[in-house]
Scaffold this motif. Structure first.
Motif, PDB file in Angstrom:
ATOM      1  N   PRO A  40       0.742  -1.219  -0.024  1.00 19.07           N
ATOM      2  CA  PRO A  40      -0.024   0.074  -0.081  1.00 19.07           C
ATOM      3  C   PRO A  40       0.816   1.099  -0.119  1.00 19.07           C
ATOM      4  N   VAL A  41       1.894   1.393   0.959  1.00 19.79           N
ATOM      5  CA  VAL A  41       2.479   2.596   0.914  1.00 19.79           C
ATOM      6  C   VAL A  41       3.537   2.742  -0.379  1.00 19.79           C
ATOM      7  N   VAL A  42       4.003   1.648  -1.212  1.00 20.08           N
ATOM      8  CA  VAL A  42       4.585   1.916  -2.197  1.00 20.08           C
ATOM      9  C   VAL A  42       3.730   2.295  -3.450  1.00 20.08           C
ATOM     10  N   LEU A  43       2.509   1.935  -3.390  1.00 19.01           N
ATOM     11  CA  LEU A  43       1.430   2.582  -4.194  1.00 19.01           C
ATOM     12  C   LEU A  43       1.071   4.027  -4.014  1.00 19.01           C
ATOM     13  N   ARG A  44       1.069   4.259  -2.897  1.00 16.09           N
ATOM     14  CA  ARG A  44       0.790   5.745  -2.407  1.00 16.09           C
ATOM     15  C   ARG A  44       2.210   6.420  -2.857  1.00 16.09           C
ATOM     16  N   HIS A 149     -13.303  20.599  -4.331  1.00 15.39           N
ATOM     17  CA  HIS A 149     -11.661  20.286  -4.181  1.00 15.39           C
ATOM     18  C   HIS A 149     -11.286  18.975  -4.779  1.00 15.39           C
ATOM     19  N   ILE A 150     -12.030  17.887  -4.873  1.00 12.39           N
ATOM     20  CA  ILE A 150     -11.752  16.657  -5.434  1.00 12.39           C
ATOM     21  C   ILE A 150     -11.758  17.071  -6.976  1.00 12.39           C
ATOM     22  N   ARG A 151     -12.732  17.699  -7.285  1.00 15.59           N
ATOM     23  CA  ARG A 151     -13.075  17.942  -9.060  1.00 15.59           C
ATOM     24  C   ARG A 151     -11.539  18.962  -9.363  1.00 15.59           C
ATOM     25  N   ALA A 166     -12.985   5.789  -9.792  1.00 10.78           N
ATOM     26  CA  ALA A 166     -12.189   4.442 -10.112  1.00 10.78           C
ATOM     27  C   ALA A 166     -10.732   4.732  -9.412  1.00 10.78           C
ATOM     28  N   LEU A 167      -9.983   5.663  -9.366  1.00 10.13           N
ATOM     29  CA  LEU A 167      -8.740   5.831  -8.828  1.00 10.13           C
ATOM     30  C   LEU A 167      -8.803   5.780  -7.192  1.00 10.13           C
ATOM     31  N   SER A 168     -10.073   6.255  -6.686  1.00 14.82           N
ATOM     32  CA  SER A 168     -10.285   6.375  -4.982  1.00 14.82           C
ATOM     33  C   SER A 168     -10.427   5.016  -4.803  1.00 14.82           C
ATOM     34  N   GLY A 169     -10.583   4.189  -5.608  1.00 17.77           N
ATOM     35  CA  GLY A 169     -10.755   2.728  -5.189  1.00 17.77           C
ATOM     36  C   GLY A 169      -9.469   2.061  -4.624  1.00 17.77           C
ATOM     37  N   ALA A 170      -8.424   2.751  -4.797  1.00 20.30           N
ATOM     38  CA  ALA A 170      -7.106   2.179  -4.248  1.00 20.30           C
ATOM     39  C   ALA A 170      -7.468   2.399  -2.846  1.00 20.30           C
ATOM     40  N   HIS A 171      -8.134   2.889  -2.079  1.00 21.05           N
ATOM     41  CA  HIS A 171      -8.357   2.892  -0.784  1.00 21.05           C
ATOM     42  C   HIS A 171      -8.915   1.671  -0.326  1.00 21.05           C
ATOM     43  N   ARG A 175      -3.968   1.816   5.053  1.00 22.84           N
ATOM     44  CA  ARG A 175      -4.615   2.517   6.101  1.00 22.84           C
ATOM     45  C   ARG A 175      -4.245   3.863   6.347  1.00 22.84           C
ATOM     46  N   CYS A 176      -4.699   4.547   7.316  1.00 27.26           N
ATOM     47  CA  CYS A 176      -4.078   6.162   7.705  1.00 27.26           C
ATOM     48  C   CYS A 176      -3.394   5.735   9.082  1.00 27.26           C
ATOM     49  N   HIS A 177      -2.590   6.759   9.093  1.00 33.19           N
ATOM     50  CA  HIS A 177      -1.569   6.598  10.373  1.00 33.19           C
ATOM     51  C   HIS A 177      -1.615   7.929  10.973  1.00 33.19           C
ATOM     52  N   ARG A 180       1.283  10.117  10.410  1.00 34.54           N
ATOM     53  CA  ARG A 180       1.724  10.656   8.944  1.00 34.54           C
ATOM     54  C   ARG A 180       0.588  11.839   8.818  1.00 34.54           C
ATOM     55  N   SER A 181      -0.722  11.146   8.584  1.00 32.94           N
ATOM     56  CA  SER A 181      -1.783  12.286   7.938  1.00 32.94           C
ATOM     57  C   SER A 181      -2.653  12.862   9.129  1.00 32.94           C
ATOM     58  N   GLY A 182      -2.497  12.272  10.512  1.00 31.16           N
ATOM     59  CA  GLY A 182      -3.345  12.510  11.250  1.00 31.16           C
ATOM     60  C   GLY A 182      -4.766  11.534  11.576  1.00 31.16           C
ATOM     61  N   TYR A 183      -4.915  10.970  10.363  1.00 36.46           N
ATOM     62  CA  TYR A 183      -6.113  10.087  10.438  1.00 36.46           C
ATOM     63  C   TYR A 183      -5.556   8.745  10.768  1.00 36.46           C
ATOM     64  N   GLU A 184      -6.744   8.171  11.092  1.00 34.42           N
ATOM     65  CA  GLU A 184      -6.607   6.653  11.571  1.00 34.42           C
ATOM     66  C   GLU A 184      -7.418   5.371  11.096  1.00 34.42           C
ATOM     67  N   PRO A 186      -7.800   1.596   8.798  1.00 34.65           N
ATOM     68  CA  PRO A 186      -7.982   1.015   7.430  1.00 34.65           C
ATOM     69  C   PRO A 186      -9.430   1.240   7.017  1.00 34.65           C
ATOM     70  N   TRP A 187      -9.658   0.982   5.562  1.00 33.43           N
ATOM     71  CA  TRP A 187     -10.814   1.414   4.863  1.00 33.43           C
ATOM     72  C   TRP A 187     -11.595   0.004   4.764  1.00 33.43           C
ATOM     73  N   THR A 188     -10.938  -1.076   4.525  1.00 33.33           N
ATOM     74  CA  THR A 188     -11.348  -2.326   4.646  1.00 33.33           C
ATOM     75  C   THR A 188     -10.538  -3.435   5.499  1.00 33.33           C
TER      76      THR A 188
HETATM   77 FE1  CCH Z   1      -4.921   7.934  -0.690  1.00 26.82          FE
HETATM   78  N1  CCH Z   1      -4.734   8.667   1.239  1.00 26.82           N
HETATM   79  N2  CCH Z   1      -6.237   9.730  -0.939  1.00 26.82           N
HETATM   80  N3  CCH Z   1      -5.211   7.529  -2.737  1.00 26.82           N
HETATM   81  N4  CCH Z   1      -3.871   6.489  -0.429  1.00 26.82           N
HETATM   82  C1  CCH Z   1      -4.190   7.928   2.281  1.00 26.82           C
HETATM   83  C2  CCH Z   1      -3.620   6.546   1.952  1.00 26.82           C
HETATM   84  C3  CCH Z   1      -3.651   6.087   0.920  1.00 26.82           C
HETATM   85  C4  CCH Z   1      -6.340  10.888   0.104  1.00 26.82           C
HETATM   86  C5  CCH Z   1      -5.843  10.803   1.210  1.00 26.82           C
HETATM   87  C6  CCH Z   1      -5.181   9.827   1.726  1.00 26.82           C
HETATM   88  C7  CCH Z   1      -5.848   8.281  -3.540  1.00 26.82           C
HETATM   89  C8  CCH Z   1      -6.634   9.282  -3.602  1.00 26.82           C
HETATM   90  C9  CCH Z   1      -6.845  10.095  -2.242  1.00 26.82           C
HETATM   91  C10 CCH Z   1      -3.580   5.472  -1.405  1.00 26.82           C
HETATM   92  C11 CCH Z   1      -3.821   5.618  -2.597  1.00 26.82           C
HETATM   93  C12 CCH Z   1      -4.510   6.382  -3.351  1.00 26.82           C
HETATM   94  C13 CCH Z   1      -3.999   8.583   3.394  1.00 26.82           C
HETATM   95  C14 CCH Z   1      -3.502   8.248   4.894  1.00 26.82           C
HETATM   96  C15 CCH Z   1      -4.729   9.765   3.213  1.00 26.82           C
HETATM   97  C16 CCH Z   1      -5.052  10.924   4.071  1.00 26.82           C
HETATM   98  C17 CCH Z   1      -1.861   8.420   4.852  1.00 26.82           C
HETATM   99  C18 CCH Z   1      -1.272   7.865   6.055  1.00 26.82           C
HETATM  100  O1  CCH Z   1      -1.816   8.386   7.022  1.00 26.82           O
HETATM  101  O2  CCH Z   1      -0.733   6.952   6.107  1.00 26.82           O
HETATM  102  C19 CCH Z   1      -7.242  11.640  -0.810  1.00 26.82           C
HETATM  103  C20 CCH Z   1      -7.709  12.775  -0.126  1.00 26.82           C
HETATM  104  C21 CCH Z   1      -7.494  11.394  -2.005  1.00 26.82           C
HETATM  105  C22 CCH Z   1      -8.399  11.915  -3.038  1.00 26.82           C
HETATM  106  O3  CCH Z   1      -9.266  12.905  -2.966  1.00 26.82           O
HETATM  107  C23 CCH Z   1      -5.347   7.852  -4.944  1.00 26.82           C
HETATM  108  C24 CCH Z   1      -6.194   8.213  -6.427  1.00 26.82           C
HETATM  109  C25 CCH Z   1      -4.582   6.609  -4.624  1.00 26.82           C
HETATM  110  C26 CCH Z   1      -4.129   5.757  -5.588  1.00 26.82           C
HETATM  111  C27 CCH Z   1      -4.659   5.315  -6.888  1.00 26.82           C
HETATM  112  C28 CCH Z   1      -3.117   4.209  -0.623  1.00 26.82           C
HETATM  113  C29 CCH Z   1      -2.716   2.895  -1.214  1.00 26.82           C
HETATM  114  C30 CCH Z   1      -3.049   4.503   0.677  1.00 26.82           C
HETATM  115  C31 CCH Z   1      -2.414   3.764   1.699  1.00 26.82           C
HETATM  116  C32 CCH Z   1      -0.964   4.095   2.413  1.00 26.82           C
HETATM  117  C33 CCH Z   1      -0.640   3.033   3.591  1.00 26.82           C
HETATM  118  O4  CCH Z   1       0.558   3.467   3.853  1.00 26.82           O
HETATM  119  O5  CCH Z   1      -1.304   2.287   3.772  1.00 26.82           O
END
Ligand code: CCH
Length: 288
Positions: A40-44, A149-151, A166-171, A175-177, A180-184, A186-188
Motif C-alpha cells: 500500500p505505501v509503495v502504491l501511495r 476540491h476533489i474535482r 475509479a482511482l479512489s478505489g485504491a483505498h 490504512r491511515c496513520h 503521518r496524516s493525522g487520520y487513523e 483502514p478502509w477495508t
Molecule cells: Fe489516498 N490517502 N487519497 N489515494 N492512499 C491515504 C492513504 C492511501 C487521499 C488521502 C489519503 C488516492 C486518493 C486520495 C492510497 C492511494 C490513493 C491517506 C492516509 C490519506 C489521508 C496516509 C497515512 O496516514 O498514512 C485523498 C484525499 C485522496 C483523493 O481525494 C488515490 C487516487 C490513490 C491511488 C491510486 C493508498 C494505497 C493509501 C494507503 C497508504 C498506506 O500507507 O497504507
C-alpha cells in the motif's frame, strides 16, 4: 579520429521484468511491516509522484522523482512516504540502470498486481530531474475537503468524475496513520488485497462521525473498526460520483478495468515517452 566504443546498456522488457520480480520478492519478505506488506505505501508513493501533474503548465508528474528532495519530500501530503522510498533503495542498488522515476512507478505497478489487482501496463523512459523541478505544495488532495476540491485537484490532472471515483478505489488498500496524516485506521477488512470492497463498504455500511480528538473522519456503525475520510464520503454524497461508486460496488470487473485504465494514465502524466502506447509492457505476476 577516436571512436567511442563504450557500450550503452539499453534495457528491454526482460530487464524490467527482473526488476519487477525483485520488488515482488521484497514485498513478500517484509511481512513485519504495518498490515504485513509495503504494497500500500509503495502504491501511495507512485500516486503522489504522479499526482502533482498540472496539465495547463505541463509540470509535475512522475517524470523526475523530485520527491527525493527536501521541499517536495517534506510536503505534508508526503509524510510517511520515506518508508516506501527507503524500501526501494536496495532495488535501485541492485539495478542501477533504472531511474528513480521509472522505479517508483514500476514498484506501484508491482504492488497493485502482487496484491491481486488488475494488470497495469507500463512504459519506461522517465528521467530523474533535479531539485529545481520540485512542484509547489498544495497539488495533492486534502482529505478534509469536499467535492469541489476533489474535482479541482483531479481536474487539473485532466481526469473526469468516472476516473476520480475509479482511482479512489485504491483505498481498498492500506490504512491511515496518526503520525503521518493525522487520520487513523483502514478502509477495508483486507488492506493488502486489491478488491472493490471500498465501494461495497461505502455503499452498504452505515457511517458516523468518529468521536475522538483527531481530525474529522468517519467510522462504520457496526464494527467501528473501519474508516472513511471526508473526501471518501463525498463519493456517495455527490450524485454524479455516486453512480460510479454504485457501479463499482456491484461490478468488480468494471472497477478493475476502469482502475487500470485510469492509473496507467495517472502514472504517465507529463512523461515524454519514446516507447509507443501500443507497446506497453505487461508484467508477469509472481502467481501467474
Ligand atoms: Fe489516498 N490517502 N487519497 N489515494 N492512499 C491515504 C492513504 C492511501 C487521499 C488521502 C489519503 C488516492 C486518493 C486520495 C492510497 C492511494 C490513493 C491517506 C492516509 C490519506 C489521508 C496516509 C497515512 O496516514 O498514512 C485523498 C484525499 C485522496 C483523493 O481525494 C488515490 C487516487 C490513490 C491511488 C491510486 C493508498 C494505497 C493509501 C494507503 C497508504 C498506506 O500507507 O497504507
Amino acid at each position: 579520429g577516436q571512436t567511442n566504443t563504450r557500450k550503452i546498456f539499453v534495457p528491454r522488457f526482460e530487464d524490467y521484468q527482473k526488476v519487477y520480480d525483485h520488488i515482488a520478492k521484497r514485498l513478500e519478505d517484509q511481512d513485519e511491516y504495518d498490515d504485513g506488506s509495503y504494497g500500500p505505501v509503495v502504491l501511495r508513493l507512485a500516486w503522489h509522484a504522479s499526482g502533482t501533474y498540472d496539465k495547463m503548465t505541463n509540470t509535475g508528474g512522475s517524470n523526475g522523482a523530485t520527491m527525493r528532495f527536501a521541499p517536495e519530500g517534506d510536503h505534508g501530503a508526503n509524510a510517511g512516504l520515506k518508508a516506501a522510498r527507503d524500501f526501494l533503495e536496495p532495488v535501485k542498488e541492485a539495478f542501477p540502470w533504472i531511474t528513480y522515476s521509472d522505479l517508483w512507478i514500476l514498484a506501484g505497478v508491482c504492488a497493485i498486481q502482487e496484491m491481486q489487482g488488475p494488470k497495469i501496463p507500463f512504459r519506461a523512459g522517465r528521467t530523474d530531474r533535479d531539485v529545481s523541478f520540485c512542484t509547489p505544495d498544495g497539488r495533492l488532495p486534502d482529505a478534509s475537503k469536499d467535492r469541489s476540491h476533489i474535482r479541482a485537484i483531479f481536474g487539473r490532472m485532466g481526469f473526469d468524475d468516472r476516473a476520480m471515483v475509479a482511482l479512489s478505489g485504491a483505498h481498498a488498500l492500506g490504512r491511515c496513520h496518526t503520525d503521518r496524516s493525522g487520520y487513523e485506521g483502514p478502509w477495508t477488512f483486507s488492506p493488502t488485497t486489491f478488491t472493490n470492497d471500498y465501494f461495497r463498504l461505502l455503499i452498504e455500511e452505515k457511517w458516523q462521525y468518529k468521536k475522538w480528538n483527531g481530525p474529522k473522519q468517519f467510522e462504520d456503525v457496526k464494527t467501528k473498526s473501519l474508516m472513511m475520510l471526508p473526501t471518501d464520503m463525498e463519493l456517495v454524497k455527490d450524485k454524479s460520483f455516486r453512480q460510479y461508486a454504485e457501479l463499482y460496488a456491484k461490478d468488480n470487473d468494471a472497477f478493475f478495468k476502469d482502475f487500470s485504465d485510469s492509473v496507467v494514465t495517472l502514472f504517465e502524466l507529463g512523461v515524454p515517452f519514446q516507447q509507443p502506447e501500443d507497446q506497453r509492457y505487461v508484467f508477469k505476476s509472481s502467481f501467474d
